[in-house]
Structures are given as C-alpha cells and as structure tokens.
Design a protein around this motif. Structure first.
Motif, PDB file in Angstrom:
ATOM      1  N   VAL A 142       0.881  -1.174   0.000  1.00  0.00           N
ATOM      2  CA  VAL A 142       0.000   0.000   0.000  1.00  0.00           C
ATOM      3  C   VAL A 142       0.914   1.218   0.000  1.00  0.00           C
ATOM      4  CG1 VAL A 142      -1.899   1.188   1.146  1.00  0.00           C
ATOM      5  CG2 VAL A 142      -1.701  -1.308   1.337  1.00  0.00           C
ATOM      6  N   TRP A 143       0.633   2.169  -0.884  1.00  0.00           N
ATOM      7  CA  TRP A 143       1.514   3.316  -1.056  1.00  0.00           C
ATOM      8  C   TRP A 143       0.701   4.614  -1.060  1.00  0.00           C
ATOM      9  CZ3 TRP A 143       0.013   6.000  -5.297  1.00  0.00           C
ATOM     10  CH2 TRP A 143      -0.660   5.284  -6.295  1.00  0.00           C
ATOM     11  N   ALA A 144       1.408   5.683  -0.765  1.00  0.00           N
ATOM     12  CA  ALA A 144       0.825   7.028  -0.832  1.00  0.00           C
ATOM     13  C   ALA A 144       1.908   7.969  -1.338  1.00  0.00           C
ATOM     14  CB  ALA A 144       0.321   7.475   0.535  1.00  0.00           C
ATOM     15  N   GLU A 145       1.515   8.908  -2.161  1.00  0.00           N
ATOM     16  CA  GLU A 145       2.515   9.843  -2.690  1.00  0.00           C
ATOM     17  C   GLU A 145       2.104  11.281  -2.427  1.00  0.00           C
ATOM     18  OE1 GLU A 145       1.871  10.479  -7.456  1.00  0.00           O
ATOM     19  OE2 GLU A 145       2.955   8.691  -6.873  1.00  0.00           O
ATOM     20  N   GLN A 146       3.119  12.063  -2.094  1.00  0.00           N
ATOM     21  CA  GLN A 146       2.950  13.495  -1.829  1.00  0.00           C
ATOM     22  C   GLN A 146       3.726  14.276  -2.875  1.00  0.00           C
ATOM     23  OE1 GLN A 146       3.635  14.801   2.336  1.00  0.00           O
ATOM     24  NE2 GLN A 146       4.157  12.652   2.668  1.00  0.00           N
ATOM     25  N   ASN A 147       3.219  15.446  -3.216  1.00  0.00           N
ATOM     26  CA  ASN A 147       3.970  16.337  -4.091  1.00  0.00           C
ATOM     27  C   ASN A 147       5.192  16.852  -3.352  1.00  0.00           C
ATOM     28  OD1 ASN A 147       2.272  16.181  -6.330  1.00  0.00           O
ATOM     29  ND2 ASN A 147       0.941  17.777  -5.531  1.00  0.00           N
ATOM     30  N   MET A 148       6.258  17.016  -4.079  1.00  0.00           N
ATOM     31  CA  MET A 148       7.456  17.630  -3.512  1.00  0.00           C
ATOM     32  C   MET A 148       7.261  19.141  -3.506  1.00  0.00           C
ATOM     33  SD  MET A 148       9.724  15.455  -2.681  1.00  0.00           S
ATOM     34  CE  MET A 148      11.322  14.905  -3.138  1.00  0.00           C
ATOM     35  N   PRO A 149       7.807  19.806  -2.508  1.00  0.00           N
ATOM     36  CA  PRO A 149       7.761  21.270  -2.520  1.00  0.00           C
ATOM     37  C   PRO A 149       8.465  21.807  -3.770  1.00  0.00           C
ATOM     38  CG  PRO A 149       8.528  20.443  -0.400  1.00  0.00           C
ATOM     39  CD  PRO A 149       8.487  19.276  -1.335  1.00  0.00           C
ATOM     40  N   SER A 150       7.942  22.864  -4.345  1.00  0.00           N
ATOM     41  CA  SER A 150       8.525  23.401  -5.580  1.00  0.00           C
ATOM     42  C   SER A 150       9.973  23.822  -5.375  1.00  0.00           C
ATOM     43  CB  SER A 150       7.692  24.566  -6.112  1.00  0.00           C
ATOM     44  OG  SER A 150       7.577  25.574  -5.139  1.00  0.00           O
ATOM     45  N   SER A 151      10.338  24.288  -4.192  1.00  0.00           N
ATOM     46  CA  SER A 151      11.722  24.681  -3.938  1.00  0.00           C
ATOM     47  C   SER A 151      12.662  23.490  -4.070  1.00  0.00           C
ATOM     48  CB  SER A 151      11.857  25.298  -2.549  1.00  0.00           C
ATOM     49  OG  SER A 151      11.445  24.376  -1.559  1.00  0.00           O
ATOM     50  N   VAL A 152      12.210  22.313  -3.673  1.00  0.00           N
ATOM     51  CA  VAL A 152      13.029  21.101  -3.778  1.00  0.00           C
ATOM     52  C   VAL A 152      13.152  20.679  -5.239  1.00  0.00           C
ATOM     53  CG1 VAL A 152      13.154  18.653  -3.180  1.00  0.00           C
ATOM     54  CG2 VAL A 152      12.474  20.341  -1.462  1.00  0.00           C
ATOM     55  N   LEU A 153      12.054  20.732  -5.981  1.00  0.00           N
ATOM     56  CA  LEU A 153      12.112  20.374  -7.389  1.00  0.00           C
ATOM     57  C   LEU A 153      13.013  21.303  -8.166  1.00  0.00           C
ATOM     58  CD1 LEU A 153       8.356  19.503  -8.066  1.00  0.00           C
ATOM     59  CD2 LEU A 153      10.284  17.919  -7.860  1.00  0.00           C
ATOM     60  N   ASP A 154      12.990  22.598  -7.832  1.00  0.00           N
ATOM     61  CA  ASP A 154      13.876  23.557  -8.499  1.00  0.00           C
ATOM     62  C   ASP A 154      15.335  23.222  -8.231  1.00  0.00           C
ATOM     63  OD1 ASP A 154      11.637  24.882  -9.423  1.00  0.00           O
ATOM     64  OD2 ASP A 154      11.715  26.465  -7.903  1.00  0.00           O
ATOM     65  N   ARG A 155      15.662  22.887  -6.987  1.00  0.00           N
ATOM     66  CA  ARG A 155      17.042  22.537  -6.636  1.00  0.00           C
ATOM     67  C   ARG A 155      17.510  21.285  -7.368  1.00  0.00           C
ATOM     68  NH1 ARG A 155      15.828  23.146  -0.788  1.00  0.00           N
ATOM     69  NH2 ARG A 155      15.759  20.888  -0.827  1.00  0.00           N
ATOM     70  N   ARG A 156      16.617  20.299  -7.490  1.00  0.00           N
ATOM     71  CA  ARG A 156      16.999  19.025  -8.113  1.00  0.00           C
ATOM     72  C   ARG A 156      17.191  19.161  -9.615  1.00  0.00           C
ATOM     73  NH1 ARG A 156      15.611  13.991  -5.099  1.00  0.00           N
ATOM     74  NH2 ARG A 156      15.713  13.080  -7.151  1.00  0.00           N
ATOM     75  N   SER A 157      16.517  20.130 -10.253  1.00  0.00           N
ATOM     76  CA  SER A 157      16.627  20.267 -11.710  1.00  0.00           C
ATOM     77  C   SER A 157      17.846  21.086 -12.122  1.00  0.00           C
ATOM     78  CB  SER A 157      15.355  20.886 -12.269  1.00  0.00           C
ATOM     79  OG  SER A 157      15.193  22.214 -11.794  1.00  0.00           O
ATOM     80  N   GLN A 158      18.487  21.750 -11.180  1.00  0.00           N
ATOM     81  CA  GLN A 158      19.659  22.563 -11.511  1.00  0.00           C
ATOM     82  C   GLN A 158      20.876  21.657 -11.642  1.00  0.00           C
ATOM     83  OE1 GLN A 158      19.893  25.478  -8.448  1.00  0.00           O
ATOM     84  NE2 GLN A 158      18.057  26.543  -9.090  1.00  0.00           N
TER      85      GLN A 158
END
Length: 159
Positions: A142-158
């Motif tokens: 059984v799984w559940a997923e949450q959105n990542m904060p946009s600040s984290v996604l921005d950091r990961r894409s750099q």
C-alpha cells in the motif's frame, strides 16, 4: 502486430503493446527498512521516515508523512498480519510504501460520526496526491505519494 496478423483471418483480436523503460534511481533516493512485527512498528516507522526526510532536507513533509506511515503501518498490523517492509522513495514525488502479507486490498471506509476508527484512508486520501495498493507474490503493498515542494524540485533540476 497488425502487419503480422494473418491476411485471411476470420477474426482478429486487438492487442496492446506496452513499452516501458526503466531508469536507475540516483544513489540515496530509495530507502528500505524491515519493520518489527509488533506494536513498536508504527513508532519505528515514524522515526525512520522523519529521520530520512531530515537527511534529505524535506522536513516540511514530515508531519503528513508521519501520519501517512502511522496509518499504513496500523492497517498492516490490523488487517495484513503485520507490516513487512517500509520503503521511502524520493523522486518527482515522495512515495511511502508499506508491505504486508494480507490478501485483501484496502478500501476507504465510510465511518459514522460516532465510530472511533475507519478514517485512516480518508485522511491519506485528503492529504496525499494519490494512494493505492498492489498485490505481490506474498501479499500486498500500500503506497501514498505526496507532491514535492517546488523549492526542492527547483534545486533538483539545476545542474
């Protein structure tokens, strides 16, 4: 597939071809733990998740993640013969998974106003982007997923 179908066939069944690719997870984006099979499981799971979220710099997801993992582990204890593994996956979303050996897939219960329980999956449904379950060879996950904060996604894409 269409080209390979016999030309004179009286019947032709449509077929679906699914093509999928896999990509290796970046090192450190997946954590897997075995949980105790007793009443300590939920507390242990909460500690593991909040500790890992702190290490990943995702403290702002800790409150919801603690609730989610508590409910998933509690359900595994009640309905699934105890929890097996706890998995935490960091990607475009944060995914929490709990496995157990129970055969039945979970369903949202419609608890009455005076009922003391039966609202765990309702909470997960309201707090998370989505949730679900899958059968495995030994039970289910059984799984559940949450959105990542946009600040984290921005950091990961750099770069």
């Amino acid at each position: 597939l269409v080209e390979r179908a016999p030309a004179a066939a009286a019947r032709f069944d449509e077929a679906v071809l699914l093509v999928a690719t896999s990509a290796a997870l970046p090192a450190g984006d997946l954590r897997v733990w075995e949980l105790p099979q007793d009443g300590r499981a939920a507390s242990a799971a909460r500690g593991l998740v909040t500790g890992q979220l702190a290490a990943w710099g995702l403290d702002e997801l800790a409150d919801v993640s603690e609730l989610v993992v508590s409910e998933l582990v509690g359900n595994a204890l009640r309905y699934g013969n105890g929890p097996g593994e706890l998995r935490l996956l960091r990607g475009e979303r944060l995914v929490v998974e709990v496995s157990d050996t129970g055969p039945d897939l979970p369903q949202i219960q419609h608890a009455g106003l005076s009922d003391e329980g039966g609202r765990g999956l309702q909470l997960i449904n309201m707090l998370c982007r989505r949730w679900g379950s899958s059968r495995t060879a030994t039970g289910k996950v059984v799984w559940a997923e949450q959105n990542m904060p946009s600040s984290v996604l921005d950091r990961r894409s750099q770069p």
